[in-house]
Motif scaffolding. Structure first.
Motif, PDB file in Angstrom:
ATOM      1  N   GLY A 449     -27.364  16.452 -14.349  1.00 34.09           N
ATOM      2  CA  GLY A 449     -26.315  17.128 -14.663  1.00 34.09           C
ATOM      3  C   GLY A 449     -25.857  17.455 -16.107  1.00 34.09           C
ATOM      4  O   GLY A 449     -25.102  17.801 -16.590  1.00 34.09           O
ATOM      5  N   TYR A 450     -26.843  16.698 -16.827  1.00 36.95           N
ATOM      6  CA  TYR A 450     -26.414  16.661 -18.416  1.00 36.95           C
ATOM      7  C   TYR A 450     -27.094  17.927 -19.081  1.00 36.95           C
ATOM      8  O   TYR A 450     -28.256  18.417 -18.609  1.00 36.95           O
ATOM      9  CB  TYR A 450     -27.006  15.461 -19.154  1.00 36.95           C
ATOM     10  N   GLU A 451     -26.415  18.181 -20.185  1.00 32.88           N
ATOM     11  CA  GLU A 451     -27.042  19.407 -21.206  1.00 32.88           C
ATOM     12  C   GLU A 451     -28.048  18.512 -22.224  1.00 32.88           C
ATOM     13  O   GLU A 451     -27.409  17.658 -22.815  1.00 32.88           O
ATOM     14  CB  GLU A 451     -26.411  20.161 -21.762  1.00 32.88           C
ATOM     15  N   VAL A 452     -29.164  18.903 -22.239  1.00 33.42           N
ATOM     16  CA  VAL A 452     -30.122  18.196 -23.459  1.00 33.42           C
ATOM     17  C   VAL A 452     -30.480  18.872 -24.481  1.00 33.42           C
ATOM     18  O   VAL A 452     -30.787  20.036 -24.262  1.00 33.42           O
ATOM     19  CB  VAL A 452     -31.303  17.411 -22.368  1.00 33.42           C
ATOM     20  N   VAL A 453     -30.654  18.417 -25.682  1.00 34.43           N
ATOM     21  CA  VAL A 453     -31.103  18.845 -26.785  1.00 34.43           C
ATOM     22  C   VAL A 453     -32.246  17.490 -27.391  1.00 34.43           C
ATOM     23  O   VAL A 453     -31.877  16.582 -27.022  1.00 34.43           O
ATOM     24  CB  VAL A 453     -29.954  19.101 -27.824  1.00 34.43           C
ATOM     25  N   GLN A 454     -33.283  18.248 -27.925  1.00 33.69           N
ATOM     26  CA  GLN A 454     -34.301  17.142 -28.109  1.00 33.69           C
ATOM     27  C   GLN A 454     -34.978  17.620 -29.385  1.00 33.69           C
ATOM     28  O   GLN A 454     -35.022  18.841 -29.623  1.00 33.69           O
ATOM     29  CB  GLN A 454     -35.451  16.887 -27.170  1.00 33.69           C
ATOM     30  N   CYS A 455     -35.466  16.517 -30.251  1.00 36.52           N
ATOM     31  CA  CYS A 455     -36.294  16.754 -31.213  1.00 36.52           C
ATOM     32  C   CYS A 455     -36.931  15.757 -31.626  1.00 36.52           C
ATOM     33  O   CYS A 455     -36.948  14.522 -30.913  1.00 36.52           O
ATOM     34  CB  CYS A 455     -35.367  17.137 -32.668  1.00 36.52           C
ATOM     35  N   ASP A 456     -37.956  15.770 -32.407  1.00 36.45           N
ATOM     36  CA  ASP A 456     -39.083  14.596 -32.799  1.00 36.45           C
ATOM     37  C   ASP A 456     -38.894  13.955 -34.220  1.00 36.45           C
ATOM     38  O   ASP A 456     -39.737  13.430 -34.578  1.00 36.45           O
ATOM     39  CB  ASP A 456     -40.324  15.234 -32.455  1.00 36.45           C
ATOM     40  N   ASN A 457     -37.937  14.396 -34.919  1.00 32.26           N
ATOM     41  CA  ASN A 457     -37.757  13.773 -36.305  1.00 32.26           C
ATOM     42  C   ASN A 457     -36.527  13.744 -36.776  1.00 32.26           C
ATOM     43  O   ASN A 457     -35.517  14.435 -36.199  1.00 32.26           O
ATOM     44  CB  ASN A 457     -38.595  14.637 -37.411  1.00 32.26           C
ATOM     45  N   GLY A 458     -36.209  12.914 -37.702  1.00 34.06           N
ATOM     46  CA  GLY A 458     -34.724  12.507 -38.023  1.00 34.06           C
ATOM     47  C   GLY A 458     -34.118  13.553 -39.051  1.00 34.06           C
ATOM     48  O   GLY A 458     -32.921  13.833 -38.676  1.00 34.06           O
ATOM     49  N   GLN A 459     -34.894  14.454 -39.862  1.00 35.97           N
ATOM     50  CA  GLN A 459     -34.271  15.548 -40.378  1.00 35.97           C
ATOM     51  C   GLN A 459     -33.625  16.346 -39.691  1.00 35.97           C
ATOM     52  O   GLN A 459     -32.512  17.020 -39.637  1.00 35.97           O
ATOM     53  CB  GLN A 459     -35.284  15.949 -41.369  1.00 35.97           C
ATOM     54  N   ASP A 460     -34.513  16.967 -38.281  1.00 31.20           N
ATOM     55  CA  ASP A 460     -33.944  17.952 -37.497  1.00 31.20           C
ATOM     56  C   ASP A 460     -32.939  17.086 -36.766  1.00 31.20           C
ATOM     57  O   ASP A 460     -31.634  18.205 -36.410  1.00 31.20           O
ATOM     58  CB  ASP A 460     -35.044  18.160 -36.428  1.00 31.20           C
ATOM     59  N   ALA A 461     -32.856  15.897 -36.450  1.00 27.57           N
ATOM     60  CA  ALA A 461     -31.572  15.395 -35.548  1.00 27.57           C
ATOM     61  C   ALA A 461     -30.582  15.670 -36.432  1.00 27.57           C
ATOM     62  O   ALA A 461     -29.272  15.961 -35.767  1.00 27.57           O
ATOM     63  CB  ALA A 461     -32.047  13.851 -35.460  1.00 27.57           C
ATOM     64  N   VAL A 462     -30.348  15.131 -37.503  1.00 24.90           N
ATOM     65  CA  VAL A 462     -29.133  15.371 -38.423  1.00 24.90           C
ATOM     66  C   VAL A 462     -28.814  16.846 -38.591  1.00 24.90           C
ATOM     67  O   VAL A 462     -27.556  16.960 -38.339  1.00 24.90           O
ATOM     68  CB  VAL A 462     -29.426  14.846 -39.971  1.00 24.90           C
ATOM     69  N   LYS A 463     -29.687  17.599 -38.803  1.00 27.10           N
ATOM     70  CA  LYS A 463     -29.211  19.057 -38.925  1.00 27.10           C
ATOM     71  C   LYS A 463     -28.675  19.507 -37.302  1.00 27.10           C
ATOM     72  O   LYS A 463     -27.587  20.183 -37.209  1.00 27.10           O
ATOM     73  CB  LYS A 463     -30.537  19.977 -39.059  1.00 27.10           C
ATOM     74  N   ILE A 464     -29.144  19.328 -36.201  1.00 29.83           N
ATOM     75  CA  ILE A 464     -28.655  19.409 -35.002  1.00 29.83           C
ATOM     76  C   ILE A 464     -27.348  18.852 -34.839  1.00 29.83           C
ATOM     77  O   ILE A 464     -26.345  19.609 -34.317  1.00 29.83           O
ATOM     78  CB  ILE A 464     -29.530  18.997 -34.058  1.00 29.83           C
ATOM     79  N   TYR A 465     -27.220  17.754 -35.001  1.00 29.29           N
ATOM     80  CA  TYR A 465     -26.009  16.912 -34.897  1.00 29.29           C
ATOM     81  C   TYR A 465     -24.767  17.540 -35.712  1.00 29.29           C
ATOM     82  O   TYR A 465     -23.647  17.638 -35.286  1.00 29.29           O
ATOM     83  CB  TYR A 465     -25.996  15.431 -35.164  1.00 29.29           C
ATOM     84  N   GLN A 466     -25.165  17.985 -37.037  1.00 35.68           N
ATOM     85  CA  GLN A 466     -24.361  18.515 -37.982  1.00 35.68           C
ATOM     86  C   GLN A 466     -23.800  19.987 -37.489  1.00 35.68           C
ATOM     87  O   GLN A 466     -22.584  20.268 -37.476  1.00 35.68           O
ATOM     88  CB  GLN A 466     -24.871  18.819 -39.433  1.00 35.68           C
ATOM     89  N   SER A 467     -24.791  20.576 -36.907  1.00 33.60           N
ATOM     90  CA  SER A 467     -24.530  21.918 -36.302  1.00 33.60           C
ATOM     91  C   SER A 467     -23.309  21.889 -35.110  1.00 33.60           C
ATOM     92  O   SER A 467     -22.431  22.777 -35.145  1.00 33.60           O
ATOM     93  CB  SER A 467     -25.561  22.684 -35.718  1.00 33.60           C
ATOM     94  N   LEU A 468     -23.769  21.105 -34.291  1.00 35.48           N
ATOM     95  CA  LEU A 468     -22.694  20.868 -33.038  1.00 35.48           C
ATOM     96  C   LEU A 468     -21.418  20.291 -33.406  1.00 35.48           C
ATOM     97  O   LEU A 468     -20.270  20.670 -32.906  1.00 35.48           O
ATOM     98  CB  LEU A 468     -23.504  20.119 -31.820  1.00 35.48           C
ATOM     99  N   PHE A 469     -21.425  19.320 -34.531  1.00 37.62           N
ATOM    100  CA  PHE A 469     -20.192  18.820 -34.694  1.00 37.62           C
ATOM    101  C   PHE A 469     -19.245  19.849 -35.573  1.00 37.62           C
ATOM    102  O   PHE A 469     -18.210  19.763 -35.489  1.00 37.62           O
ATOM    103  CB  PHE A 469     -20.551  17.493 -35.979  1.00 37.62           C
TER     104      PHE A 469
END
Length: 553
Positions: A449-469
């Motif tokens: 039941g969860y919506e999932v976003v995934q990535c394989d490195n720290g730089q992309d993780a920060v960008k994704i979190y920043q965009s959603l935030f």
């Protein structure tokens, strides 16, 4: 005006060169870290001037050996800690800071000895600190590089005989060998856990889907029990490599015996008969090591019966009398017996089994039984053997009993069953460079039941979190692997996310996080720890707990 086209056309090329240069810098940085992690001594780089006088100069970089010496997790390292946090007291801090000052004034190196405080055990150890001041071409101080190594005992150093010097070299060589083995063991355990991860997650979910087929479910559950035991063994490797003994605990011998024997005897032509007393006492033992001992003894018996036959594995209550029995103290014990009907062991070889690397097998290495004896001795028990050539061999393991009694368990112990899945809602960001594990975790969480976003490195993780935030919909949970190839590691990535959003809910996932160091990550802003390899149920239970019990105000 004629220069504009050439300027504009040169810009993309310049940007491409810049990006290529940045990528090469990241790769070089990664290989530099790998190289420094191979150094036996602890390597620490600290800032040139203390930004916080209370903590002293802060650590900018540390290798794996420095983290191990200081009792920290090698992946997390010592970054951000002050030198005052690493030494045992004010006196040692003064000594070390003086060494930094003398290295800077002399334009080179300075050595001192002071106590290194263990972050895990809080027991200090005397170490040699070799400080080097690093300057640029303009003689501006950039930082300090410090090599840390355990101080060697100086007793006998005043002797004129050359023997102590040779002994000291042998001691240093042995210490280096142990340090390298410890680092190698942790690296292997980490990689094995990563390999087990996708299989564990997928198999634990699959078992719950085939419950309407009892036969298939039981076969899969047997394999799953083996995976769980492999997870315990890799955890033990990490613990043992850190030279920290595991606490003994009340252990249900009946359950452990049936689980281990079923797995060790699978596929052989030997029928293993398992029996135990109805009210069998619990033994005070290390269940992981005891399972290894039993597995070793059973497999030895099977190999001694190449044409098949019958073996007995029994567990009985045993009382040691008031006079004791060798190393066994008076009182209640549990005796585990492994009896084969194989070729037997010659009388002249019996006394050698536990005392040296001895084997009669053409492809054996002789370390199995010596290791078994060491494990049993550590648990306060004893292991003995009787044998008659061409009749068979009997090993008996006797262990102290714990308070309470056990009962016979089903063929597959209850604790071997997969943790049930937990459905929920929310967004989960998975940051992991293991593609298979990331994809399987994505599939399981989506199914629940969860919506999932995934990535394989720290730089992309920060960008994704920043965009959603920025859109007001930050992830409810972030699953952060600590070891990420290239660029930022998991700890650095988590710090960037927490700087952006202090309320971020980040769960640490790693193949080398032990119980001893979990508190370190919780203190650094992580809200939970999910050690690899985890089950599908453990994954969903953790995500559900973090997403529902720690909601934002």
């Amino acid at each position: 005006m004629t220069s504009s086209p050439s300027t504009s056309s040169a810009t993309p090329a310049a940007l491409a060169d810049l990006e290529q240069g940045m990528e090469q810098l990241k790769i070089a940085n990664y290989y530099l870290r790998v190289a420094l992690d191979q150094v036996a001594d602890g390597v620490v780089i600290v800032e040139s001037e203390a930004s916080d006088p209370k903590c002293g100069p802060k650590v900018l970089f540390s290798n794996a050996a420095a983290a191990m010496l200081a009792g920290a997790d090698p992946e997390a390292g010592l970054r951000g800690l002050g030198l005052n946090d690493l030494v045992a007291g004010d006196r040692d801090a003064t000594t070390l800071l003086k060494s930094l000052r003398l290295a800077m004034e002399n334009g080179g190196c300075h050595e001192c000895e002071c106590q290194l405080q263990s972050l895990r055990t809080q027991v200090p150890a005397l170490c040699k600190w070799r400080v080097r001041a690093v300057f640029n071409s303009m003689r501006k101080l950039l930082n300090f590089t410090i090599l840390i190594s355990p101080a060697q005992a100086s007793a006998g150093s005043a002797k004129t005989d050359t023997k102590p010097a040779a002994d000291d070299l042998d001691a240093q060589s042995e210490l280096l060998r142990k340090e390298n083995l410890a680092a190698l063991a942790q690296g292997i355990a980490h990689d094995v856990n990563n390999l087990l991860g996708p299989v564990t997650v997928r198999l634990s979910a699959l078992i719950q889907q085939v419950q309407e087929h009892p036969g298939l479910a039981q076969e899969l559950q047997l394999v799953f029990a083996g995976l769980k035991r492999a997870k315990q063994f890799t955890s033990q490797v990490v613990t043992a490599s850190k030279a920290k003994p595991r606490k003994h605990e009340p252990t249900d011998i009946a359950a452990l015996m049936r689980d281990t024997v079923e797995f060790a005897g699978a596929g052989s032509n030997v029928h293993v008969c398992v029996r135990n007393d109805d009210q069998l006492r619990l033994a005070l033992a290390d269940p992981v090591k005891l399972s290894q001992v039993l597995q070793n003894l059973v497999m030895n018996g099977i190999q001694a019966m190449p044409h098949g036959g019958y073996m007995d594995v029994e567990a009985h209550n045993h009382l040691v009398g008031a006079m004791g029995d060798g190393t066994l103290r008076p009182g209640p014990h549990v005796r585990l017996v492994v009896r084969d009907r194989g070729c037997g062991i010659a009388k002249e070889n019996l006394d050698r089994l536990f005392r040296e690397s001895f084997t009669t097998k053409p492809d054996g290495n002789g370390i199995g039984l010596t290791t078994c004896k060491r494990f049993i001795d550590e648990m306060g028990g004893s292991i003995r053997v009787t044998s008659t050539p061409n009749v068979g061999t009997e090993f008996s393991v006797t262990l102290p009993a714990a308070e309470g009694s056990g009962t016979t368990q089903p063929l597959i112990p209850a604790d071997a069953a997969p943790v049930p899945l937990k459905h929920g809602k929310g967004t989960v960001l998975i940051v992991d460079d293991e593609d298979d594990l990331r994809k399987v975790a994505h599939m399981i969480l989506t199914r629940c039941g969860y919506e999932v976003v995934q990535c394989d490195n720290g730089q992309d993780a920060v960008k994704i979190y920043q965009s959603l935030f920025r859109t007001g919909t930050p992830p409810d949970v972030v699953l952060m692997d600590l070891t990420l190839r290239g660029g930022m590691n998991g700890t650095e990535t988590a710090a960037e996310i927490l700087h952006l959003d202090p309320e971020a809910r980040i769960v640490c996932t790693s193949g080398s996080v032990t119980q001893e160091v979990q508190m370190i990550f919780l203190e650094r802003g992580f809200v939970g720890v999910l050690p690899k390899p985890y089950e599908a149920g453990e994954l969903t239970q953790t995500v559900h707990r973090v997403a529902t019990m720690m909601k934002r105000n």
